[in-house]
Design a protein around this motif. Structure first.
Motif, mmCIF file in Angstrom:
data_model
loop_
_atom_site.group_PDB
_atom_site.id
_atom_site.type_symbol
_atom_site.label_atom_id
_atom_site.label_comp_id
_atom_site.label_asym_id
_atom_site.label_seq_id
_atom_site.Cartn_x
_atom_site.Cartn_y
_atom_site.Cartn_z
ATOM 1 N N GLY A 73 0.464 -1.268 -0.244
ATOM 2 C CA GLY A 73 0.014 0.046 -0.141
ATOM 3 C C GLY A 73 1.065 1.320 0.163
ATOM 4 O O GLY A 73 0.323 2.217 -0.413
ATOM 5 N N THR A 74 1.936 1.036 0.497
ATOM 6 C CA THR A 74 2.848 1.849 0.720
ATOM 7 C C THR A 74 3.921 3.107 -0.602
ATOM 8 O O THR A 74 3.616 3.259 -0.793
ATOM 9 C CB THR A 74 3.613 2.326 1.773
ATOM 10 O OG1 THR A 74 3.457 1.992 2.966
ATOM 11 C CG2 THR A 74 4.233 3.637 2.104
ATOM 12 N N TYR A 75 3.374 1.114 -1.557
ATOM 13 C CA TYR A 75 4.672 1.536 -2.763
ATOM 14 C C TYR A 75 3.158 1.897 -3.426
ATOM 15 O O TYR A 75 3.915 3.063 -4.469
ATOM 16 C CB TYR A 75 4.499 -0.153 -2.959
ATOM 17 C CG TYR A 75 5.229 0.195 -4.240
ATOM 18 C CD1 TYR A 75 6.345 -0.228 -4.988
ATOM 19 C CD2 TYR A 75 4.230 -0.166 -5.584
ATOM 20 C CE1 TYR A 75 7.026 -0.161 -6.354
ATOM 21 C CE2 TYR A 75 4.509 -0.317 -7.003
ATOM 22 C CZ TYR A 75 6.650 -0.383 -7.049
ATOM 23 O OH TYR A 75 6.899 -0.399 -8.604
ATOM 24 N N THR B 166 -1.434 1.188 13.382
ATOM 25 C CA THR B 166 -2.274 0.221 14.634
ATOM 26 C C THR B 166 -3.201 -0.149 14.580
ATOM 27 O O THR B 166 -3.484 -1.059 15.677
ATOM 28 C CB THR B 166 -3.279 1.772 15.831
ATOM 29 O OG1 THR B 166 -4.091 2.234 15.438
ATOM 30 C CG2 THR B 166 -1.921 2.857 15.949
ATOM 31 N N THR B 167 -3.707 -0.906 13.049
ATOM 32 C CA THR B 167 -4.651 -1.552 12.829
ATOM 33 C C THR B 167 -4.014 -3.308 13.480
ATOM 34 O O THR B 167 -4.872 -4.423 13.735
ATOM 35 C CB THR B 167 -5.208 -1.467 10.793
ATOM 36 O OG1 THR B 167 -4.591 -0.714 10.877
ATOM 37 C CG2 THR B 167 -5.796 -2.850 10.840
ATOM 38 N N LYS B 168 -2.778 -3.222 13.028
ATOM 39 C CA LYS B 168 -2.107 -4.485 12.937
ATOM 40 C C LYS B 168 -1.620 -4.517 15.358
ATOM 41 O O LYS B 168 -2.734 -4.449 15.761
ATOM 42 C CB LYS B 168 -1.156 -4.586 12.659
ATOM 43 C CG LYS B 168 -0.736 -3.312 11.377
ATOM 44 C CD LYS B 168 -1.987 -4.717 9.996
ATOM 45 C CE LYS B 168 -2.183 -4.179 9.716
ATOM 46 N NZ LYS B 168 -0.896 -2.576 8.545
ATOM 47 N N TYR B 169 -0.813 -4.914 14.972
ATOM 48 C CA TYR B 169 0.151 -5.216 16.723
ATOM 49 C C TYR B 169 -1.293 -4.244 17.702
ATOM 50 O O TYR B 169 -0.755 -4.754 19.109
ATOM 51 C CB TYR B 169 1.476 -5.803 17.297
ATOM 52 C CG TYR B 169 1.417 -6.656 15.980
ATOM 53 C CD1 TYR B 169 1.390 -8.202 16.333
ATOM 54 C CD2 TYR B 169 2.878 -6.760 15.104
ATOM 55 C CE1 TYR B 169 2.060 -9.128 15.980
ATOM 56 C CE2 TYR B 169 2.931 -8.073 14.591
ATOM 57 C CZ TYR B 169 2.545 -9.167 14.838
ATOM 58 O OH TYR B 169 2.876 -10.398 14.090
ATOM 59 N N SER C 200 -3.018 -8.612 6.032
ATOM 60 C CA SER C 200 -3.662 -7.747 7.587
ATOM 61 C C SER C 200 -3.175 -8.996 8.471
ATOM 62 O O SER C 200 -2.315 -9.657 7.947
ATOM 63 C CB SER C 200 -4.563 -7.582 8.262
ATOM 64 O OG SER C 200 -4.437 -6.597 9.339
ATOM 65 N N LEU C 201 -2.565 -8.170 9.739
ATOM 66 C CA LEU C 201 -1.810 -9.154 10.863
ATOM 67 C C LEU C 201 -1.640 -8.229 11.347
ATOM 68 O O LEU C 201 -2.383 -7.528 12.734
ATOM 69 C CB LEU C 201 0.071 -8.832 10.335
ATOM 70 C CG LEU C 201 -0.012 -7.412 9.616
ATOM 71 C CD1 LEU C 201 1.311 -7.068 11.038
ATOM 72 C CD2 LEU C 201 0.487 -7.036 8.405
ATOM 73 N N GLY C 202 -1.039 -9.146 12.897
ATOM 74 C CA GLY C 202 -0.945 -8.703 14.464
ATOM 75 C C GLY C 202 -2.468 -8.910 15.568
ATOM 76 O O GLY C 202 -2.651 -8.599 16.152
ATOM 77 N N THR D 12 5.462 -0.920 12.464
ATOM 78 C CA THR D 12 4.301 -1.681 12.212
ATOM 79 C C THR D 12 4.530 -2.981 12.320
ATOM 80 O O THR D 12 3.322 -3.977 13.419
ATOM 81 C CB THR D 12 3.311 -1.578 11.220
ATOM 82 O OG1 THR D 12 3.465 -0.195 10.672
ATOM 83 C CG2 THR D 12 2.192 -1.829 10.863
ATOM 84 N N PHE D 13 5.465 -3.370 12.044
ATOM 85 C CA PHE D 13 5.390 -5.127 12.634
ATOM 86 C C PHE D 13 6.092 -5.706 13.349
ATOM 87 O O PHE D 13 5.652 -7.201 13.903
ATOM 88 C CB PHE D 13 6.157 -5.632 11.025
ATOM 89 C CG PHE D 13 5.868 -6.155 9.618
ATOM 90 C CD1 PHE D 13 5.037 -5.382 9.219
ATOM 91 C CD2 PHE D 13 5.635 -7.653 9.414
ATOM 92 C CE1 PHE D 13 3.688 -6.195 7.802
ATOM 93 C CE2 PHE D 13 5.552 -7.883 8.484
ATOM 94 C CZ PHE D 13 4.518 -7.698 7.830
ATOM 95 N N LEU D 14 6.737 -4.912 14.191
ATOM 96 C CA LEU D 14 7.222 -5.074 15.820
ATOM 97 C C LEU D 14 6.461 -4.809 16.950
ATOM 98 O O LEU D 14 6.620 -5.651 18.035
ATOM 99 C CB LEU D 14 8.700 -4.695 15.781
ATOM 100 C CG LEU D 14 9.205 -6.313 14.977
ATOM 101 C CD1 LEU D 14 10.916 -5.882 14.914
ATOM 102 C CD2 LEU D 14 9.056 -7.521 15.456
HETATM 103 C C1 LIG Z 1 -1.497 -2.122 7.470
HETATM 104 C C2 LIG Z 1 -0.042 -0.954 6.900
HETATM 105 C C3 LIG Z 1 -0.126 -0.385 6.626
HETATM 106 C C4 LIG Z 1 -1.199 0.661 6.489
HETATM 107 O O1 LIG Z 1 -2.139 0.580 6.827
HETATM 108 P P1 LIG Z 1 -3.648 0.545 7.397
HETATM 109 O O2 LIG Z 1 -3.820 0.701 8.477
HETATM 110 O O3 LIG Z 1 -4.282 -0.848 6.304
HETATM 111 O O4 LIG Z 1 -3.601 2.173 6.796
HETATM 112 C C5 LIG Z 1 1.692 0.103 6.598
HETATM 113 N N1 LIG Z 1 2.200 -0.656 6.623
HETATM 114 C C6 LIG Z 1 2.395 -1.371 7.141
HETATM 115 C C7 LIG Z 1 3.544 -2.514 7.177
HETATM 116 C C8 LIG Z 1 1.246 -2.094 7.589
HETATM 117 O O5 LIG Z 1 1.447 -3.625 8.095
#
Ligand SMILES: *Cc1c(COP(=O)(O)O)cnc(C)c1O
Length: 380
Positions: A100-102, A193-196, A323-325, A172-174
């Motif tokens: 998504g960043t790409y 913050t969607t993730k972990y 998604s993840l986390g 986000t990943f850690l």
């Molecule tokens: C999910 C994610 C995003 C984007 O976040 P959204 O909450 O989906 O907008 C950005 N960077 C990383 C590493 C992600 O895993």
């Protein structure tokens, strides 16, 4: 105080009316003034909100910066910091950056005039070579997605600072429980913050954390001007999620280690990408830079897409989802899911193939997760 204690108690004691033990949700869009000069600190929720502020206090404490703004998605956190730059500025970004960043860089900010080079960040010489007089930022994502490459944040910060550029790290990943980029010289830290941080797959949200006053003021201005702040209810959910961040991260990585070791031994698996395996090329760097190896891993399945399809159909616990986390284990296929927004050439260059699956280990018992993968592999 220790990290786990800060998670539970920061941004919480906010109710002097009733002493509630939980931060209240203030859904009010507007706040009344006592007179023409005096408010109680808030006037309009786009600009600031007590529940969102409580979450921001919490996250900044965990990452160790001076200020935080909680945004409505991770992408809006990234959009916020991209407004530090102007047409003609150059950014060096990882070749295996989040899909998504790409897309945001290539399809939104590149047409707007910002220039990008996508570079394998593990190769510090390639990063140095990519530096131009107009380079303003080195973008860091470590571990990377979905290949779990680890890059040396301190080395990249040094290269950036020498060139008069800043570093922005997507952590986000850690999560800050396992990695705190400010400790390695990074300038701005981002989260989905969607993730972990939220951890329960029931919010999309983001955060930008800064450690210097000028960046903090810019971020605050941009989030208000563009209207990117997260809703009070979402902020409340993320604040609730963070209370268990420490124990959850321990459980996630306990599962990931067990799953990675089992897959690594399995004859139908060609390759496992997990920094916690001693055979991972960046195992030593991960050990030095991180406080754990995290809950994410990827692997290549022998037999490519036909094998992948059979395998996925047999899984019972792992949900096929992006998604993840979250607390539940997920598996996904980067080729057509998380990284579908990259061009096929960019995917090949980044090393993402039709053999690859990415796993987000939840907090279920590791034995059940390993058993589910093993029974699904049997059918391949
Ligand atoms: C999910 C994610 C995003 C984007 O976040 P959204 O909450 O989906 O907008 C950005 N960077 C990383 C590493 C992600 O895993």
């Amino acid at each position: 105080m220790h990290f786990e204690t800060l998670c539970v108690h920061t941004g919480v004691a906010k109710d002097s009316a009733y002493n509630s033990c939980i931060t209240p949700i203030y859904p009010s869009s507007t706040f009344s003034w006592d007179d023409l000069k005096t408010t109680k600190g808030f006037d309009y929720t786009r600009s600031g909100n007590p529940t969102r502020k409580a979450l921001e206090e919490n996250i900044v404490r965990l990452e160790g910066g001076i200020d935080c703004r909680a945004t409505c998605t991770g992408m809006s956190a990234i959009t916020t910091v991209m407004h530090f730059f102007k047409p003609g500025d150059h950014i060096i970004a990882p070749i295996d950056i989040y899909g998504g960043t790409y897309r945001l860089f290539q399809s939104v900010f590149k047409p707007f005039g910002i220039e990008f080079d996508f570079v394998p960040m593990g190769n510090l010489d390639a990063v140095r070579k990519a530096i131009r007089p107009s380079t303003k930022c080195i973008w860091i994502e470590t571990p990377s997605n979905p290949l779990l490459n680890i890059v040396d944040m301190a080395a990249l910060a040094e290269i950036a600072h020498k060139a008069g550029a800043i570093t922005i790290s997507d952590n986000t990943f850690l999560s800050p429980y396992l990695q705190r980029p400010f400790e390695h010289g990074v300038d701005v830290v981002l989260h989905s913050t969607t993730k972990y941080l939220n951890g329960h797959s029931d919010v999309v949200g983001g955060a930008v954390v800064t450690k210097d006053k000028e960046h903090a003021e810019k971020v605050s201005f941009i989030v208000n001007a563009l209207g990117l702040g997260c809703s009070p209810f979402d902020a409340w959910l993320v604040l609730r999620g963070i209370k268990t961040l420490g124990p959850r991260m321990e459980a996630h990585q306990r599962s990931a280690q067990a799953v990675a070791e089992a897959l690594d031994k399995h004859p139908k698996v060609e390759k496992v990408y997990y920094p916690g395996l001693p055979n991972h090329p960046h195992h030593a760097l991960a050990k030095k830079q991180q406080h754990g190896f995290g809950g994410m891993l990827s692997f290549d399945l022998k037999g490519g897409r036909p094998a992948v399809e059979k395998f996925l159909a047999k899984l019972e616990i792992f949900l096929l989802a992006e998604s993840l986390g979250g607390v539940e284990s997920l598996i996904e296929y980067p080729e057509t899911m998380s990284h579908a927004s990259m061009s096929p050439e960019a995917r090949v260059e980044a090393g993402i193939t039709e053999k690859m699956l990415r796993v987000s280990c939840g907090i279920e018992h590791p034995t059940d997760l390993v058993a589910d993968l093993n029974q699904a592999l049997e059918g391949v």
